[in-house]
Structure formats: structure tokens, C-alpha cells
Motif scaffolding. Sequence first.
Motif, PDB file in Angstrom:
ATOM      1  N   VAL A 182     -76.105  35.359 -65.641  1.00 29.93           N
ATOM      2  CA  VAL A 182     -76.754  36.342 -64.776  1.00 29.93           C
ATOM      3  C   VAL A 182     -75.767  36.999 -63.832  1.00 29.93           C
ATOM      4  N   LYS A 183     -74.876  36.217 -63.260  1.00 32.11           N
ATOM      5  CA  LYS A 183     -73.919  36.748 -62.291  1.00 32.11           C
ATOM      6  C   LYS A 183     -73.067  37.851 -62.903  1.00 32.11           C
ATOM      7  N   GLN A 184     -72.568  37.611 -64.109  1.00 32.21           N
ATOM      8  CA  GLN A 184     -71.747  38.598 -64.798  1.00 32.21           C
ATOM      9  C   GLN A 184     -72.576  39.816 -65.195  1.00 32.21           C
ATOM     10  N   ALA A 185     -73.815  39.549 -65.593  1.00 34.52           N
ATOM     11  CA  ALA A 185     -74.690  40.644 -66.019  1.00 34.52           C
ATOM     12  C   ALA A 185     -74.944  41.629 -64.887  1.00 34.52           C
ATOM     13  N   PHE A 186     -75.106  41.135 -63.664  1.00 31.91           N
ATOM     14  CA  PHE A 186     -75.402  42.042 -62.558  1.00 31.91           C
ATOM     15  C   PHE A 186     -74.178  42.823 -62.114  1.00 31.91           C
ATOM     16  N   HIS A 187     -72.997  42.301 -62.332  1.00 32.24           N
ATOM     17  CA  HIS A 187     -71.796  43.109 -62.093  1.00 32.24           C
ATOM     18  C   HIS A 187     -71.779  44.301 -63.046  1.00 32.24           C
ATOM     19  N   ILE A 188     -72.154  44.049 -64.296  1.00 36.51           N
ATOM     20  CA  ILE A 188     -72.196  45.133 -65.287  1.00 36.51           C
ATOM     21  C   ILE A 188     -73.313  46.124 -64.941  1.00 36.51           C
ATOM     22  N   LEU A 189     -74.471  45.596 -64.520  1.00 44.26           N
ATOM     23  CA  LEU A 189     -75.584  46.479 -64.157  1.00 44.26           C
ATOM     24  C   LEU A 189     -75.215  47.375 -62.987  1.00 44.26           C
ATOM     25  N   TYR A 190     -74.455  46.855 -62.042  1.00 42.64           N
ATOM     26  CA  TYR A 190     -74.000  47.669 -60.908  1.00 42.64           C
ATOM     27  C   TYR A 190     -73.186  48.864 -61.395  1.00 42.64           C
ATOM     28  N   GLU A 191     -72.289  48.617 -62.369  1.00 43.76           N
ATOM     29  CA  GLU A 191     -71.489  49.712 -62.918  1.00 43.76           C
ATOM     30  C   GLU A 191     -72.380  50.710 -63.643  1.00 43.76           C
ATOM     31  N   GLN A 192     -73.417  50.208 -64.329  1.00 39.25           N
ATOM     32  CA  GLN A 192     -74.351  51.085 -65.030  1.00 39.25           C
ATOM     33  C   GLN A 192     -75.093  51.992 -64.050  1.00 39.25           C
ATOM     34  N   VAL A 193     -75.613  51.390 -62.980  1.00 37.50           N
ATOM     35  CA  VAL A 193     -76.386  52.147 -61.989  1.00 37.50           C
ATOM     36  C   VAL A 193     -75.517  53.212 -61.331  1.00 37.50           C
ATOM     37  N   SER A 194     -74.265  52.887 -61.055  1.00 36.55           N
ATOM     38  CA  SER A 194     -73.366  53.860 -60.421  1.00 36.55           C
ATOM     39  C   SER A 194     -73.118  55.068 -61.310  1.00 36.55           C
ATOM     40  N   GLN A 195     -73.381  54.924 -62.623  1.00 38.21           N
ATOM     41  CA  GLN A 195     -73.237  56.031 -63.561  1.00 38.21           C
ATOM     42  C   GLN A 195     -74.584  56.673 -63.888  1.00 38.21           C
ATOM     43  N   GLY A 196     -75.627  56.309 -63.147  1.00 36.89           N
ATOM     44  CA  GLY A 196     -76.935  56.928 -63.331  1.00 36.89           C
ATOM     45  C   GLY A 196     -77.802  56.268 -64.379  1.00 36.89           C
ATOM     46  N   VAL A 197     -77.414  55.082 -64.864  1.00 36.42           N
ATOM     47  CA  VAL A 197     -78.212  54.353 -65.858  1.00 36.42           C
ATOM     48  C   VAL A 197     -78.813  53.124 -65.171  1.00 36.42           C
ATOM     49  N   PRO A 198     -80.128  53.101 -64.930  1.00 34.09           N
ATOM     50  CA  PRO A 198     -80.726  52.060 -64.075  1.00 34.09           C
ATOM     51  C   PRO A 198     -81.018  50.736 -64.766  1.00 34.09           C
ATOM     52  N   VAL A 199     -80.893  50.671 -66.087  1.00 32.49           N
ATOM     53  CA  VAL A 199     -81.226  49.440 -66.812  1.00 32.49           C
ATOM     54  C   VAL A 199     -80.178  49.174 -67.884  1.00 32.49           C
ATOM     55  N   ALA A 200     -80.203  47.934 -68.396  1.00 31.09           N
ATOM     56  CA  ALA A 200     -79.334  47.568 -69.508  1.00 31.09           C
ATOM     57  C   ALA A 200     -80.182  46.864 -70.558  1.00 31.09           C
ATOM     58  N   PRO A 201     -80.248  47.368 -71.793  1.00 27.89           N
ATOM     59  CA  PRO A 201     -81.002  46.694 -72.846  1.00 27.89           C
ATOM     60  C   PRO A 201     -80.410  45.318 -73.152  1.00 27.89           C
ATOM     61  N   LEU A 202     -81.251  44.408 -73.605  1.00 28.38           N
ATOM     62  CA  LEU A 202     -80.849  43.034 -73.895  1.00 28.38           C
ATOM     63  C   LEU A 202     -80.888  42.775 -75.397  1.00 28.38           C
ATOM     64  N   TRP A 203     -79.824  42.172 -75.909  1.00 23.68           N
ATOM     65  CA  TRP A 203     -79.691  41.880 -77.336  1.00 23.68           C
ATOM     66  C   TRP A 203     -79.699  40.371 -77.560  1.00 23.68           C
ATOM     67  N   ASP A 204     -80.548  39.914 -78.469  1.00 21.33           N
ATOM     68  CA  ASP A 204     -80.612  38.500 -78.833  1.00 21.33           C
ATOM     69  C   ASP A 204     -79.917  38.347 -80.184  1.00 21.33           C
ATOM     70  N   PHE A 205     -78.717  37.768 -80.153  1.00 21.23           N
ATOM     71  CA  PHE A 205     -77.930  37.654 -81.382  1.00 21.23           C
ATOM     72  C   PHE A 205     -78.628  36.759 -82.395  1.00 21.23           C
ATOM     73  N   GLY A 206     -79.292  35.696 -81.904  1.00 26.28           N
ATOM     74  CA  GLY A 206     -79.972  34.781 -82.810  1.00 26.28           C
ATOM     75  C   GLY A 206     -81.110  35.457 -83.552  1.00 26.28           C
ATOM     76  N   LYS A 207     -81.864  36.269 -82.852  1.00 27.55           N
ATOM     77  CA  LYS A 207     -82.994  36.979 -83.475  1.00 27.55           C
ATOM     78  C   LYS A 207     -82.579  38.283 -84.127  1.00 27.55           C
ATOM     79  N   ARG A 208     -81.342  38.720 -83.801  1.00 28.14           N
ATOM     80  CA  ARG A 208     -80.829  39.992 -84.321  1.00 28.14           C
ATOM     81  C   ARG A 208     -81.759  41.146 -83.949  1.00 28.14           C
ATOM     82  N   LEU A 209     -82.220  41.097 -82.678  1.00 24.58           N
ATOM     83  CA  LEU A 209     -83.158  42.105 -82.172  1.00 24.58           C
ATOM     84  C   LEU A 209     -82.847  42.439 -80.720  1.00 24.58           C
TER      85      LEU A 209
END
Length: 489
Positions: A182-209
Motif C-alpha cells: 500500500v505504501k508504495q502504491a500511494f506514492h505512485i498514485l500521488y504521481e498519477q494525481v499530479s498528472q490529472g489522473v485521479p485513480v489507478a486500475p488494479l491488476w490481479d496477475f493470478g486471475k489475469r484480470l
Amino acid sequence: MFGSNPDSGGHSNSGVAVTVLIPTRFVWPYGGRRVFLSGSFTGWSELILMSPMEGCPTVFQVICNLTPGYHEYKFNVDGEWRHDEHQHFVSGAYGIVNTVLIGRESNIPIDIFGADIPGNMEVDDAIVRPIVPPDGIVHERISEADVQVSRHRISVFLSQHTAYELLPESAQVVALDVTLPVKQAFHILYEQVSQGVPVAPLWDFGKRLFVGVLSAIDFILILRELGNHCSNLTEEELETHTILAWKDGKICQSRQIEGSVRPYARQLVDAGPYDSLKDVAFKILQNKVSTVPIIHSPSPDGSLPQLLHLASLSGILKCICRHFKHSSGSLPILQQPICSIPLGTWVPKIGDSSRQLFAMLRPNASLGDALSLLVQADVSSVPIVDENDSLLDIYSRSDITSLAKDRAYAQIRLDEISIQQALQLGQDANAPGVFNSQRCQMCLSSDPLHKIMERLTNPAVRRLVIVEAGSKRVEGIITLSDVFRFLLG
């Protein structure tokens, strides 16, 4: 020349009626070298030279004294006859003309001006004012028939165009694996928001979805969880606590808490590239999300799903504005001022119990209060105002991600830091108490709907705060969702 006696009811001392003339300012804000005004009040036989405004040479103005009643007018710009599409216009004997109805006597000049005045003009500039008829009737409400005609045409357009048309020619979309801490994810989300993208889609490698999205509301809930003395989640555990563990925990919690404001459903809200724009807009509105991932479903050959784009209401609104740009007359509601249509959330008037409460906070309110309000009231932002309710700043959900920068959240306590201090942690430009014009996107209650829509097509602008001209006293707020709920009925 007859003199007027103030006590004679508008008649001269000799008993001859005196015509009342109303000072009326006309403005042409669209540039040119030489601009003239002509109209029915000159018998269409005279061209009145308009002068450039001081400090804004592309805006021309002139004041004419008009008699009360109905008038038609046009502009002659560098030898070409033009009308202002942002003001009321009709087809008359002299082609397409603008019109104005002047009421009874007024001591205040009536202003006729176009939308989107260029330059550095603020809403409190003395020369820019909405049309305020002296009889106190600001605007006539649009007929229900015109509303339905406009909605139908917009609905047809959105039904005939697909999400595929929202895809940019080139863009990068970032997705996060659910096993990411989670900690690493929110650092990435901060960079996303600063570029005008308010969310980050989540990928489940096990489910391939793709299984969901990570948004600012998750960060808000985590910060509140960290501040809860009874919580099992600590700042250190964020190093290993995964997105999947966090999401699963919130699902269980929301099922246990009766009346949860925002239940965390497992099912991802997404759309396909060939879904209609209308369907995409309804998905965003009905699920109360800011964006919807556009995903190309896997084919029978076992290929993985492809994340193509993150669709938002601002992108769909841009399609509407682009399509109707040269045929705005087919949508009567576009010329209506926002104060005359059921749009947005407004500060209740004294004695008015029909409107819902409007949330505002002072800059010295705690960050904890702001976050609680965002979650419990289920709003995306809260205006920050002074003691006179004049706009100072605005705190939105996405602002919370700035605390992920340099682990600022680890050094603060939500109830001990003010909103103003929290905003300063994420900003370098503004000193405390300074009005932030970049963040606080404003409009006036007299602004026409088309102007509001054009402003909201900017992905960085998700809401406009309605303010009183001059004082910047908050009168309401309009969001992208408000506009679409009105347009789609």
C-alpha cells in the motif's frame, strides 16, 4: 431641450413627457482591429465606434443611451458583420442579430458582454458584470419543452458515439498489481494525481484480470485507520500490507457496518471500447466513480485483456462541446444562465429549507474534520472560506495524496494539523492565506451553461465554485456529475 422634475413622475415642468434613456455598455471580446456597433436604436444607419479596453486590447466596448424596450444590434468587425453567439440572438430583417430588452429607468449601466473575456480579468473586475435588468427580473426560466429538446439531442449524440472515440492518439495508462504494498502504491498514485489522473486500475496477475481501482478515498480511509488507536494497522505495516489485503479488509468491514456510506464492491466498474458514450456516462454517475477503465475483453484464444484508457465525464463533455460547437442554437439550454436551471448545489437562502446543507470549512479547521466531511457527506471537495464566507481555497479528495510525498502522513496527526497547513505541505507556490486562483476555479451565477461546460472539459477542472462578483462569497458549487445529471435528465 426639456428638463426633468424628479417629483413629477418622469414628466417635465411643462407637462411634456421626457424619454428615459438607460446607459447600456456593449462589449465585443473577440478581437479585431476596428469594431463598430449598430442597431435598431440607430435605425441601422449609424456605425458607433467601439474602443479597446485599457490593458486588454482585444476587448472593445462602448456605452449607448437606450430607451426602454426591445432592441436589436450587430457588430461590424474589420468590415465584416458579426453577431455574438454567446448572447441571445434571432433571425431578423438584418440577418442574424443579437437582442436586448431594456426595462424601466436605472441608475446602474446595463452591461452586454460575451463569454470568456480574455486577459487577466477576475470575477471582481468592476467593468465586467452580468446583465441585471433594472426591474429586478434577472432571467426568464427556459421552457420545459426546450429542456426536453436539448436533452433528446444530446442523448441521441451520446447513443450514436462510442467510448473508442475517447481514446487519445497516444497516452500512457498505469495499472498497479494488487500484490504491491500500500505504501508504495500511494506514492505512485500521488504521481498519477499530479498528472490529472485521479485513480489507478488494479491488476490481479493470478486471475489475469483487472479487478478494481485505487483512489484517493482509499488513502483517506487508510489515514483515518492509522489515526484510530484501536486499529491493527500501523505505519510500519504499510511496508508489507498489500493493496489486495487492504481492499479485502474494507469489503468485510463495509458489510459489517450498517448504512456504510461507500460500500466497497469487488466487481470492477469498467466499459468496453464499443460501449456508447451514454452508457459510459451512466456507469460513472450510477456508481459514483470519477473514471471508468476502458478495457478490451480477451478473445477466445486466451489473450489478456487490454487496458486502453481511463474514461471520465470531462472527456465525454469535450465530445459534446466539440460536436455542438457550430450548432449551439440547436440546444436552447446552452444559453441559459446556471441560476435559472436546476444545476449544482447552492448555499441555502435564509428561511429556505428546501435546499440541502452546503458544506464549507474555515482554514483553521482540522484535516481530520475535512476528511470526515468528505467521507460522511459523500462529496468530492469542500470550499475553504474566511469569516465572510469568501473563497480562499478548496480541499478535494485528491489533495490527500500529496501527503504521500516524502511520507508526510507519518509525521502528522489528523486532528492536530489544519487544512491550511495540510495544503501547504502539498504546495510550494502559495503562502498561507493567499487566494489560490489555480486551484479555485470559479464562475458566476449569471454564467451561461455552455461556458460552464467548456470550463469543465479541462481534465484538471472537476468542479466550479459559484461566487458572488467582487466579494468572492461562495454561493454554490457545480461538478461534472451535476452537469451530466441535468443534461441526461
